[in-house]
Design a protein around this motif. Structure first.
Motif, PDB file in Angstrom:
ATOM      1  N   ILE A 218       0.850  -1.190   0.000  1.00 60.00           N
ATOM      2  CA  ILE A 218       0.000   0.000   0.000  1.00 60.00           C
ATOM      3  C   ILE A 218       0.888   1.243   0.000  1.00 60.00           C
ATOM      4  N   GLY A 219       0.579   2.175  -0.881  1.00 61.39           N
ATOM      5  CA  GLY A 219       1.258   3.468  -0.914  1.00 61.39           C
ATOM      6  C   GLY A 219       0.253   4.587  -0.757  1.00 61.39           C
ATOM      7  N   ILE A 220       0.585   5.608   0.038  1.00 60.20           N
ATOM      8  CA  ILE A 220      -0.318   6.733   0.287  1.00 60.20           C
ATOM      9  C   ILE A 220       0.422   8.045   0.045  1.00 60.20           C
ATOM     10  N   HIS A 221      -0.234   8.934  -0.661  1.00 57.28           N
ATOM     11  CA  HIS A 221       0.293  10.292  -0.852  1.00 57.28           C
ATOM     12  C   HIS A 221      -0.835  11.289  -0.659  1.00 57.28           C
ATOM     13  N   TYR A 222      -0.510  12.408  -0.010  1.00 58.01           N
ATOM     14  CA  TYR A 222      -1.469  13.492   0.183  1.00 58.01           C
ATOM     15  C   TYR A 222      -1.032  14.657  -0.693  1.00 58.01           C
ATOM     16  N   GLY A 223      -1.900  15.057  -1.617  1.00 59.35           N
ATOM     17  CA  GLY A 223      -1.513  16.140  -2.521  1.00 59.35           C
ATOM     18  C   GLY A 223      -2.682  16.646  -3.338  1.00 59.35           C
ATOM     19  N   GLU A 224      -2.380  17.594  -4.204  1.00 57.22           N
ATOM     20  CA  GLU A 224      -3.416  18.247  -5.004  1.00 57.22           C
ATOM     21  C   GLU A 224      -3.711  17.456  -6.264  1.00 57.22           C
ATOM     22  N   VAL A 225      -4.989  17.280  -6.540  1.00 59.73           N
ATOM     23  CA  VAL A 225      -5.446  16.586  -7.742  1.00 59.73           C
ATOM     24  C   VAL A 225      -6.582  17.391  -8.364  1.00 59.73           C
ATOM     25  N   ARG A 250       3.569   5.113  -7.538  1.00 55.72           N
ATOM     26  CA  ARG A 250       5.005   4.810  -7.457  1.00 55.72           C
ATOM     27  C   ARG A 250       5.403   4.430  -6.030  1.00 55.72           C
ATOM     28  N   ILE A 251       4.773   5.073  -5.051  1.00 61.05           N
ATOM     29  CA  ILE A 251       5.072   4.747  -3.656  1.00 61.05           C
ATOM     30  C   ILE A 251       4.638   3.325  -3.351  1.00 61.05           C
ATOM     31  N   GLU A 252       3.480   2.938  -3.859  1.00 64.26           N
ATOM     32  CA  GLU A 252       3.035   1.555  -3.665  1.00 64.26           C
ATOM     33  C   GLU A 252       4.037   0.577  -4.267  1.00 64.26           C
ATOM     34  N   SER A 253       4.550   0.903  -5.464  1.00 67.92           N
ATOM     35  CA  SER A 253       5.532   0.021  -6.104  1.00 67.92           C
ATOM     36  C   SER A 253       6.799  -0.100  -5.267  1.00 67.92           C
ATOM     37  N   ALA A 254       7.147   0.960  -4.525  1.00 69.90           N
ATOM     38  CA  ALA A 254       8.366   0.952  -3.715  1.00 69.90           C
ATOM     39  C   ALA A 254       8.250   0.054  -2.492  1.00 69.90           C
ATOM     40  N   THR A 255       7.028  -0.308  -2.100  1.00 67.12           N
ATOM     41  CA  THR A 255       6.890  -1.158  -0.912  1.00 67.12           C
ATOM     42  C   THR A 255       7.568  -2.510  -1.111  1.00 67.12           C
ATOM     43  N   LYS A 256       7.508  -3.025  -2.326  1.00 66.40           N
ATOM     44  CA  LYS A 256       8.142  -4.317  -2.598  1.00 66.40           C
ATOM     45  C   LYS A 256       9.651  -4.208  -2.496  1.00 66.40           C
ATOM     46  N   LEU A 262       3.432  -1.075   3.861  1.00 66.98           N
ATOM     47  CA  LEU A 262       2.827   0.255   3.816  1.00 66.98           C
ATOM     48  C   LEU A 262       3.909   1.326   3.842  1.00 66.98           C
ATOM     49  N   LEU A 263       3.833   2.242   2.885  1.00 59.43           N
ATOM     50  CA  LEU A 263       4.703   3.412   2.858  1.00 59.43           C
ATOM     51  C   LEU A 263       3.856   4.648   2.588  1.00 59.43           C
ATOM     52  N   ILE A 264       4.222   5.749   3.255  1.00 63.25           N
ATOM     53  CA  ILE A 264       3.542   7.013   3.010  1.00 63.25           C
ATOM     54  C   ILE A 264       4.564   8.050   2.574  1.00 63.25           C
ATOM     55  N   SER A 265       4.093   9.045   1.837  1.00 57.42           N
ATOM     56  CA  SER A 265       4.975  10.100   1.353  1.00 57.42           C
ATOM     57  C   SER A 265       5.315  11.069   2.468  1.00 57.42           C
ATOM     58  N   GLU A 266       6.317  11.903   2.210  1.00 55.82           N
ATOM     59  CA  GLU A 266       6.708  12.923   3.183  1.00 55.82           C
ATOM     60  C   GLU A 266       5.567  13.915   3.413  1.00 55.82           C
ATOM     61  N   ALA A 267       4.819  14.236   2.356  1.00 56.35           N
ATOM     62  CA  ALA A 267       3.686  15.158   2.508  1.00 56.35           C
ATOM     63  C   ALA A 267       2.620  14.567   3.429  1.00 56.35           C
ATOM     64  N   THR A 268       2.383  13.255   3.307  1.00 57.63           N
ATOM     65  CA  THR A 268       1.419  12.593   4.192  1.00 57.63           C
ATOM     66  C   THR A 268       1.931  12.584   5.620  1.00 57.63           C
ATOM     67  N   PHE A 269       3.215  12.295   5.786  1.00 62.17           N
ATOM     68  CA  PHE A 269       3.829  12.292   7.118  1.00 62.17           C
ATOM     69  C   PHE A 269       3.700  13.660   7.775  1.00 62.17           C
ATOM     70  N   ASN A 270       3.931  14.727   6.999  1.00 63.15           N
ATOM     71  CA  ASN A 270       3.839  16.081   7.558  1.00 63.15           C
ATOM     72  C   ASN A 270       2.425  16.415   8.012  1.00 63.15           C
ATOM     73  N   LYS A 280      10.577   2.877  10.141  1.00 61.94           N
ATOM     74  CA  LYS A 280      11.792   3.300   9.447  1.00 61.94           C
ATOM     75  C   LYS A 280      11.461   4.226   8.293  1.00 61.94           C
ATOM     76  N   SER A 281      12.406   5.082   7.957  1.00 63.28           N
ATOM     77  CA  SER A 281      12.258   5.922   6.770  1.00 63.28           C
ATOM     78  C   SER A 281      13.146   5.369   5.664  1.00 63.28           C
ATOM     79  N   HIS A 282      12.758   5.619   4.430  1.00 65.70           N
ATOM     80  CA  HIS A 282      13.490   5.124   3.266  1.00 65.70           C
ATOM     81  C   HIS A 282      13.627   6.266   2.266  1.00 65.70           C
ATOM     82  N   ARG A 283      14.827   6.507   1.821  1.00 63.75           N
ATOM     83  CA  ARG A 283      15.038   7.489   0.756  1.00 63.75           C
ATOM     84  C   ARG A 283      15.282   6.706  -0.531  1.00 63.75           C
TER      85      ARG A 283
END
Length: 305
Positions: A218-225, A250-256, A262-270, A280-283
């Motif tokens: 699962i990937g989550i991002h908070y942003g403008e659409v 793309r964030i969901e793809s990065a979970t593998k 589950l990974l969330i974007s920096e905007a979601t974290f903020n 853990k954080s991942h760059r």
């Protein structure tokens, strides 16, 4: 005397006292659509005020009624009802006969039928390794296990205020904040944690019936659409478009790659830094994106007592 600057035509028109935008357009030979004759009974004359919204008169009752029905953003105005007290720059939104046909159908498309910008939480989920899993099953079994999976995770999404926007084979896109953007990021993370719990409860059933199991990413991002109704006549539906949607995928793809569910974007974290229990954080680099992105694991949320 106020002046109108037209973005597409690169023309200007002066507005006489008491004149509406539509009247000024027609006097200046701008081919401004007005299917109902300028009586606020359609939206074909609508314009987007790019600059100078403060110089537009407040909406009258007729315009307000139509704007509420079609969910117009503040900058979308009916040219036939809007007078000016200063200079504006605008874009006509209905330009030709095909546009007029689409406009006539948009009233039945529901909220956000003409498009508006919103900040939403976008959730992408995908079953890991589902293709090799499904290759050994009969078609009926593939459909059955997917429906069972969607039933379980869909319940978590709906319980936390989300809406499933689209199914893509063994993946889904869910949106949070369509009706009320407040708390959208928290709703999405709650739903994701609920989805993970639902998959854990489903695993024994899948293992018993099919002799194997699967994981979820699962990937989550908070942003403008952009939220708007798209599609052919009779099959239009409200959906979302924008780079934020691509980033969530793309964030969901990065979970593998990161070996997490589950990974969330920096905007979601903020949005959630005061209530989230981060792991853990991942760059990481994301496919189709330039630069590195900081992504966070989530172990839970701090709920109010």
């Amino acid at each position: 005397m106020p002046c109108i600057a037209y973005v597409i035509e690169e023309q200007t028109a002066e507005v006489e006292s008491g004149e509406t935008i539509l009247q000024a357009s027609l006097r200046a030979a701008i081919p401004h659509a007005h299917a109902c004759g300028g009586n606020a009974r359609c939206s074909t004359c609508r314009v987007q005020i790019v600059e100078g919204l403060d110089f537009c008169c407040p909406r009258n009752d007729r315009e307000q009624e139509l704007a509420a029905r079609l969910c117009f953003a503040p900058e979308i105005r009916l040219a036939c009802q809007t007078t000016l007290s200063g200079d504006v720059k605008l874009r006509r939104l209905v330009l030709d006969a095909e546009d007029i046909k689409l406009t006539a159908q948009s009233g039945s498309a529901g909220a956000a039928s003409i498009g508006e910008e919103k900040n939403l939480a976008i959730l992408f989920a995908d079953i890991r390794g589902f293709t090799p899993f499904a290759e050994r099953l009969l078609p009926y079994d593939v459909v059955h296990v997917l429906n069972r999976y969607y039933h379980e995770v869909g319940r978590a999404i709906i319980e936390h205020g989300g809406r499933i926007d689209n199914y893509m084979g063994d993946g889904l896109l869910a949106l949070f904040g369509i009706d009320d953007t407040k708390g959208a990021a928290r709703q999405a993370v709650r739903a994701a944690l609920g989805m993970i719990a639902a998959v854990e409860q489903l695993k024994p059933y899948v293992e018993m019936v099919y002799g194997r199991s699967f994981e979820i990413g699962i990937g989550i991002h908070y942003g403008e659409v952009i939220v708007g109704a798209v599609g052919v006549p009779g099959m239009r539906r409200v959906t979302v478009i924008g780079d934020a949607v691509n980033l969530a995928a793309r964030i969901e793809s990065a979970t593998k790659r990161c070996g997490v569910r589950l990974l969330i974007s920096e905007a979601t974290f903020n949005e959630l830094r005061d209530v989230i229990r981060p792991g853990k954080s991942h760059r990481v680099e994301l496919a189709g994106k330039s630069g590195d992105y900081l992504l966070y694991e989530v172990s839970g949320l701090i709920e109010a007592s």
